[in-house]
Design an enzyme around this catalytic site. Structure first.
Site, PDB file in Angstrom:
ATOM      1  N   ASP A   3      -6.344   5.456   4.737  1.00 49.78           N
ATOM      2  CA  ASP A   3      -4.589   5.618   4.954  1.00 49.78           C
ATOM      3  C   ASP A   3      -4.332   5.054   6.135  1.00 49.78           C
ATOM      4  OD1 ASP A   3      -4.100   7.494   2.222  1.00 49.78           O
ATOM      5  OD2 ASP A   3      -5.860   8.222   3.193  1.00 49.78           O
TER       6      ASP A   3
ATOM      7  N   TYR B 271       8.408  11.116   8.905  1.00 44.97           N
ATOM      8  CA  TYR B 271       8.815   9.929   8.048  1.00 44.97           C
ATOM      9  C   TYR B 271      10.015  10.096   7.311  1.00 44.97           C
ATOM     10  CZ  TYR B 271       3.934   9.766   9.250  1.00 44.97           C
ATOM     11  OH  TYR B 271       2.704   9.739   9.845  1.00 44.97           O
TER      12      TYR B 271
ATOM     13  N   HIS C 244      -5.181  11.616  13.842  1.00 41.44           N
ATOM     14  CA  HIS C 244      -6.515  11.602  12.991  1.00 41.44           C
ATOM     15  C   HIS C 244      -7.605  10.730  13.429  1.00 41.44           C
ATOM     16  CE1 HIS C 244      -3.792  13.648   9.982  1.00 41.44           C
ATOM     17  NE2 HIS C 244      -2.798  12.919  10.297  1.00 41.44           N
TER      18      HIS C 244
ATOM     19  N   HIS D  40      -0.011  17.473   9.179  1.00 37.91           N
ATOM     20  CA  HIS D  40      -1.436  17.019   8.895  1.00 37.91           C
ATOM     21  C   HIS D  40      -2.224  17.662   9.882  1.00 37.91           C
ATOM     22  CE1 HIS D  40       1.210  13.690   7.200  1.00 37.91           C
ATOM     23  NE2 HIS D  40       0.345  14.002   6.201  1.00 37.91           N
TER      24      HIS D  40
ATOM     25  N   ASP E 121       6.521  15.475  10.706  1.00 37.63           N
ATOM     26  CA  ASP E 121       6.713  15.381   9.221  1.00 37.63           C
ATOM     27  C   ASP E 121       6.567  17.128   8.745  1.00 37.63           C
ATOM     28  OD1 ASP E 121       4.324  15.698  10.221  1.00 37.63           O
ATOM     29  OD2 ASP E 121       3.322  13.973   9.477  1.00 37.63           O
TER      30      ASP E 121
ATOM     31  N   ASP F  48       0.923  -1.185  -0.076  1.00 30.79           N
ATOM     32  CA  ASP F  48       0.007   0.041  -0.107  1.00 30.79           C
ATOM     33  C   ASP F  48       0.819   1.103  -0.051  1.00 30.79           C
ATOM     34  OD1 ASP F  48      -1.679   2.056   0.597  1.00 30.79           O
ATOM     35  OD2 ASP F  48      -2.686   1.155   2.192  1.00 30.79           O
TER      36      ASP F  48
ATOM     37  N   ASP G 263       2.498  18.792  13.717  1.00 30.67           N
ATOM     38  CA  ASP G 263       2.278  17.830  12.830  1.00 30.67           C
ATOM     39  C   ASP G 263       2.010  18.574  11.307  1.00 30.67           C
ATOM     40  OD1 ASP G 263       2.353  14.538  12.527  1.00 30.67           O
ATOM     41  OD2 ASP G 263       0.986  15.608  11.053  1.00 30.67           O
TER      42      ASP G 263
HETATM   43  C1  Q7Y Z   1      -1.161  10.287   7.741  1.00 26.30           C
HETATM   44  C2  Q7Y Z   1       0.133  10.877   8.723  1.00 26.30           C
HETATM   45  C3  Q7Y Z   1      -0.109  10.863   9.964  1.00 26.30           C
HETATM   46  C4  Q7Y Z   1       0.113  12.005  -0.663  1.00 26.30           C
HETATM   47  C5  Q7Y Z   1      -0.870  10.770  -0.247  1.00 26.30           C
HETATM   48  C6  Q7Y Z   1      -1.832  10.853   1.007  1.00 26.30           C
HETATM   49  C7  Q7Y Z   1      -1.694  10.437   3.116  1.00 26.30           C
HETATM   50  C8  Q7Y Z   1      -1.248   9.352   4.194  1.00 26.30           C
HETATM   51  C9  Q7Y Z   1      -1.725   9.833   5.614  1.00 26.30           C
HETATM   52  C10 Q7Y Z   1      -0.697  10.529   6.375  1.00 26.30           C
HETATM   53  N1  Q7Y Z   1       1.452  11.586  -0.843  1.00 26.30           N
HETATM   54  N2  Q7Y Z   1      -1.040   9.897   2.093  1.00 26.30           N
HETATM   55  O1  Q7Y Z   1       1.138  11.224   8.303  1.00 26.30           O
HETATM   56  S1  Q7Y Z   1       0.808  11.998  10.771  1.00 26.30           S
HETATM   57 ZN    ZN Z   2       1.384  13.954  10.072  1.00 23.54          ZN
END
Ligand code: Q7Y
Ligand code: ZN
Length: 675
Positions: free
Chosen positions: A95, A308, A138, A177, A268, A23, A175
Site C-alpha cells: 500500500d 483523505y 507506517h 491507522h 483520517d 491502484d 491517526d
Molecule cells: C495508509 C494510510 C496511512 C481498505 C483498503 C486498505 C490501506 C491503505 C493504506 C493506508 N479500504 N488500504 O492511510 S496514514
Molecule cells: Zn492513517
C-alpha cells in the site's frame, strides 16, 4: 515568559509527486491533501499568525537512525527509475507508491519534522505543526508501507534525544491507522512512550497485524511503554475519543512526564474519512490538542500523517492549529458515553497496563469473554463483504456542520485585585463600577456580614463586571483576589443563576462550605477536592472528593482530574466555569496551573477564578495560565495512597450511572458490542 509562537512548516515542493498508475488502494493519497490544508489555514487567517519555518532535507545520517543503509540506498535510486521500474520497485512493499520526486519529498518531510523539533527545542516557538507528504508512521527500518517512505516522527524522536538530550518523548498517534513502524522502532525503548489508537476490527482492518492489539505493550526494558487502543467497530464518536484520553492516555502521559510531545497527526480519524469511517468531528482535535498542551511545558510538535477527506482534513488541521495558537476552545455539545465496543477496548487496555503504570493499578480485570474467541467468530462471518460496500456508500454522503468560527475576546484575562496588588503584564485590571440600588439592597440582605460592607460591595460589583464582560465576550477569563472566597463564590453562583441562567461548573479546591444546596435544577455541578471527609452524598450534581493528603497529593489529584473532573465537566458542558481556591487549599502552584489550564477546555475559555486575598502569590502563575501559557511540567511524584485511589474509584462507580463519560468498563454481557 513572553508570548511564544506556533511554527508552521509547509512547502509546495511536497505536493510535487503523485500516483502515476492505477491502484485503488493508493488513489486517495493526493497532493491536494496538502494544498487544501494549507489554503484553509490561509483562508482562516491562521497561517499568518504562525511563524513560518523553512523545510530542509533530512541528512543520510539522520535517516539512518531509523532506516537501514540498504533501504536508504534503494530509495535513493528511485528518482532515476523508469515508470516500469518504479512500479516494479513499489511491488515489494504494501500500500505505497513511488514517483521520481518522492525521495526528495520524503527527505523534506523528515527534515520538516526535524526543523520543527529544532524550533521548539531552541525556544524559537512554543509548539508547531508540519504539513508534510509523504506521511511516515507506517514506514519501517527496511520497508516503505502505507504511503510512507521514511518514518518522520521516529526520526524526529531520535533527533530530539540525540541533539537536545531529551530524556523522555511521548508520541501520540491519533491517526486512524496503527503506526506499526513507530511501534517497531521504539518497542524496547523506555525513553519513548508510544500511544496509538487505530481501527482494528479484531484484526480485520489494514494492516491486519496481531501486534496492533492492546496486549502488545513493548519488550525488554520498553515493556509498558507501548500503548495500543484498538477500535473494533467503525463509527466511533467524540465521546469515544475523549474517554480514551481521560482513562488511558492522559493518566499514563502525566505519569511518564515527557520532555517533548510528538503527535503523529493523522486526520483520517475524523468524520467523512473514507479510510477511518469514524464519526468524530473536526473540533475534537481542538480538544485533543488542548489536553496535550500542558505536558512537557507545552513543547508539542504535530506532524501530518493521514487524512483523505479534503474537507474534514482541512477543518481538522485548522482546529489543531488554532489550539496550538492558544485560541479559546469550541464547546463540544451533546456528548454521550463511549459505546460498548469502545468500553471493551478501554477495559482491555487498562487491565493489560495495570502492572506497568500506577495510575492503572486499580483497573478492572479484562472483560470476561474471550477476545480471541471473538476474533475467530468474526472470521467465520464472511458475508461481511456486502456490509462493507454499504458502509462506504454511506461515508460518501456523510455531512456534518462546519465548525463555528472561534473568536478570541479582545481581552484574554481580566483581574479584580485590591489596589495594593500590582496587575501582572498582559492582563487588564478591572475597576468595580457602581451598583444599582436594587442590587445593593439584595446583596446586603443575603451576603453581607456586618462591618465589611464597603469592601464587600466593591468586590461584588467587580465580580458582576467580570461576569458581564465574559457574557458579552469582551473578556475571556477573570481572576478575582477576594477577602472572603466562600462568600464571593456564593454570590457568583446566585448571581449567575439569577441573571444568566447559565450551566455552571464550580470546581472548589480546598476545604469549606460550597453551594451544594443549589444543584437541584441541573444547571449547577459542584466538584470539591479537599482533605475533608464529607458524608456520602446522593446528588449527581454535588461531587465531594476527599484526598487524605489533600491537594498536595499530585498523583491523587491527577487521578481525580482525569478520572472524574474532566469527564464530568465535558458531559455537563458548562457555559461558565468557576474555579475556587480556598484558604490553605494545600495545592501546589504547578498542579494549580495544570488544573486552571485544563479547565479552559470548557465554556469557550470562560473561567472565573476566585482566590483568597492572602494567597496573592498565586496571582502571577494563575494569570499566566489564563493567558494561555502552558503550565510548567509537574515534578516527579509519588504514587498516591491506595485508600485514596479506592475512594475515588468508589465515587466514580457511584456516579457512572448518571455520567456516562465516567465509564471505563464494558457491561458484563460478553455479547456483541453495538456502536
Ligand atoms: C495508509 C494510510 C496511512 C481498505 C483498503 C486498505 C490501506 C491503505 C493504506 C493506508 N479500504 N488500504 O492511510 S496514514
Ligand atoms: Zn492513517
Amino acid at each position: 515568559m513572553t508570548t511564544m509562537g506556533t511554527a508552521l512548516i509547509y512547502d509546495e515542493e511536497m505536493t510535487k509527486y503523485k500516483l502515476l498508475w492505477v491502484d485503488p488502494a493508493c488513489k486517495i493519497e493526493v497532493p491536494e491533501r496538502l494544498t487544501a490544508s494549507y489554503e484553509a489555514l490561509v483562508r482562516n487567517g491562521l497561517a499568518d499568525r504562525c511563524v513560518s519555518v523553512p523545510v530542509r532535507e533530512a541528512t543520510d545520517a539522520e535517516i539512518l537512525r531509523v532506516h537501514s543503509v540498504e533501504y536508504l540506498e534503494a530509495v535513493k535510486k528511485t528518482p532515476y527509475m523508469t515508470l516500469e521500474d518504479l512500479k516494479e520497485f513499489t511491488l515489494q512493499y504494501g500500500d505505497v507508491y513511488f514517483h521520481p520526486n518522492i525521495y526528495h519529498c520524503a527527505k523534506l518531510a523528515a527534515g520538516s519534522a526535524l526543523q520543527l523539533v529544532d524550533s521548539v527545542m531552541t525556544g524559537k516557538v512554543r509548539n508547531g505543526i508540519a504539513l508534510v507528504r509523504p506521511p511516515g508512521h507506517h514506514s519501517m527500518q527496511s520497508a516503505a508501507n502505507g504511503f510512507c517512505v521514511f518514518n518522520n516522527v521516529a526520526i524526529a524522536a531520535h533527533y530530539a534525544k540525540q541533539k537536545y538530550g531529551v530524556k523522555r518523548v511521548l508520541i501520540v498517534d491519533w491517526d486512524i491507522h496503527h503506526g506499526q513502524g513507530v511501534q517497531y522502532c521504539f518497542e524496547d525503548d523506555s525513553s519513548v512512550l508510544y500511544f496509538s489508537w487505530h481501527r482494528y476490527e479484531h484484526q480485520k482492518f489494514w494492516p491486519n497485524l496481531r501486534e496492533s492489539d492492546c496486549d502488545s505493550v513493548g519488550k525488554g526494558s520498553g515493556t509498558g511503554f507501548n500503548i495500543n487502543v484498538p477500535w473494533n467497530k467503525v463509527g466511533m464518536k467524540n465521546s469515544d475519543y475523549l474517554s480514551v484520553f481521560f482513562h488511558v492516555l492522559l493518566p499514563a502521559a502525566y505519569e511518564f512526564c515527557p520532555d517533548l510531545v510528538l503527535v503523529c497527526a493523522g486526520f483520517d480519524s475524523a468524520i467523512g474519512d473514507p479510510e477511518g469511517e469514524m464519526c468524530a468531528t473536526p473540533d475534537i482535535f481542538a480538544h485533543l490538542t488542548h489536553l496535550l498542551r500542558n505536558l512537557a511545558g507545552g513543547k508539542l510538535c504535530a506532524v501530518l500523517e493521514g487524512g483523505y477527506n479534503l474537507t474534514s482534513l482541512a477543518q481538522s488541521v485548522c482546529q489543531t492549529v488554532q489550539t496550538l495558537l492558544g485560541d479559546p476552545l469550541p464547546q463540544l455539545g451533546n456528548l454521550s458515553g463511549p459505546c460498548e465496543s469502545a468500553l471493551e477496548s478501554l477495559q482491555c487496555v487498562r487491565s493489560v497496563h495495570r502492572q506497568y503504570w500506577s495510575c492503572f493499578k486499580h483497573a478492572a480485570d479484562p472483560p470476561s469473554f474471550d477476545i480471541s474467541t471473538k476474533r475467530a467468530k468474526l472470521a467465520e462471518k464472511e458475508e461481511e463483504r456486502t456490509e462493507i460496500v454499504e458502509k462506504e456508500a454511506c461515508v460518501e454522503e456523510m455531512v456534518w456542520p462546519e465548525p463555528p468560527k472561534r473568536v478570541s475576546p479582545p481581552v484574554r484575562a481580566a483581574l479584580l485585585l485590591p489596589s495594593h496588588v500590582a496587575c501582572p503584564e498582559r492582563c487588564q485590571r478591572i475597576n468595580a463600577s457602581a451598583l444599582d440600588p436594587l442590587t445593593v439592597s439584595k446583596v446586603k440582605e443575603s451576603f453581607l456580614k456586618h462591618g465589611e460592607e464597603h469592601v464587600a460591595l466593591q468586590t461584588f460589583s467587580g465580580l458582576i463586571t467580570l461576569l458581564e464582560k465574559m457574557e458579552n465576550n469582551e473578556i475571556c477569563s477573570g481572576l478575582a483576589l477576594v477577602s472572603d472566597v466562600t462568600t464571593a463564590m456564593m454570590f457568583v453562583v446566585h448571581h449567575v443563576a439569577a441573571a444568566f441562567r447559565k450551566r455552571l461548573l464550580v470546581v472548589c479546591v480546598g476545604k469549606g462550605k460550597v453551594p451544594s444546596h443549589l444543584t437541584e435544577d441541573g444547571n449547577l455541578l459542584v466538584v470539591q477536592i479537599s482533605s475533608e471527609h464529607t458524608d456520602e452524598q446522593t446528588s449527581k450534581y454535588y461531587v465531594p472528593v476527599c484526598l487524605k493528603k489533600g491537594c498536595s497529593d499530585t498523583a491523587g489529584f491527577l487521578q481525580v482530574v482525569f478520572g472524574l473532573l474532566l469527564p464530568l465537566a465535558y458531559e455537563h458542558n458548562p457555559s461558565l466555569v468557576l474555579l475556587v481556591r480556598t484558604a490553605e487549599s494545600g495545592v501546589c502552584d504547578g498542579m494549580w496551573q495544570q488544573l486552571t489550564g485544563m479547565l479552559q477546555s470548557f465554556a469557550q475559555g470562560h473561567t472565573l477564578v476566585l482566590v483568597q486575598e492572602d494567597d496573592k502569590a498565586c496571582v502571577i502563575p494563575t494569570a499566566s495560565t489564563l493567558l494561555g501559557d502552558p503550565a510548567p511540567p509537574l515534578e516527579h511524584f509519588e504514587a498516591s495512597l491506595s485508600e485514596d485511589l479506592e475512594a475515588v474509584e468508589r465515587l466514580r462507580q457511584r456516579l457512572q450511572a448518571d455520567w456516562k463519560l465516567l465509564q471505563m468498563t464494558a457491561p458484563e454481557s460478553g455479547g456483541t458490542a453495538e456502536c
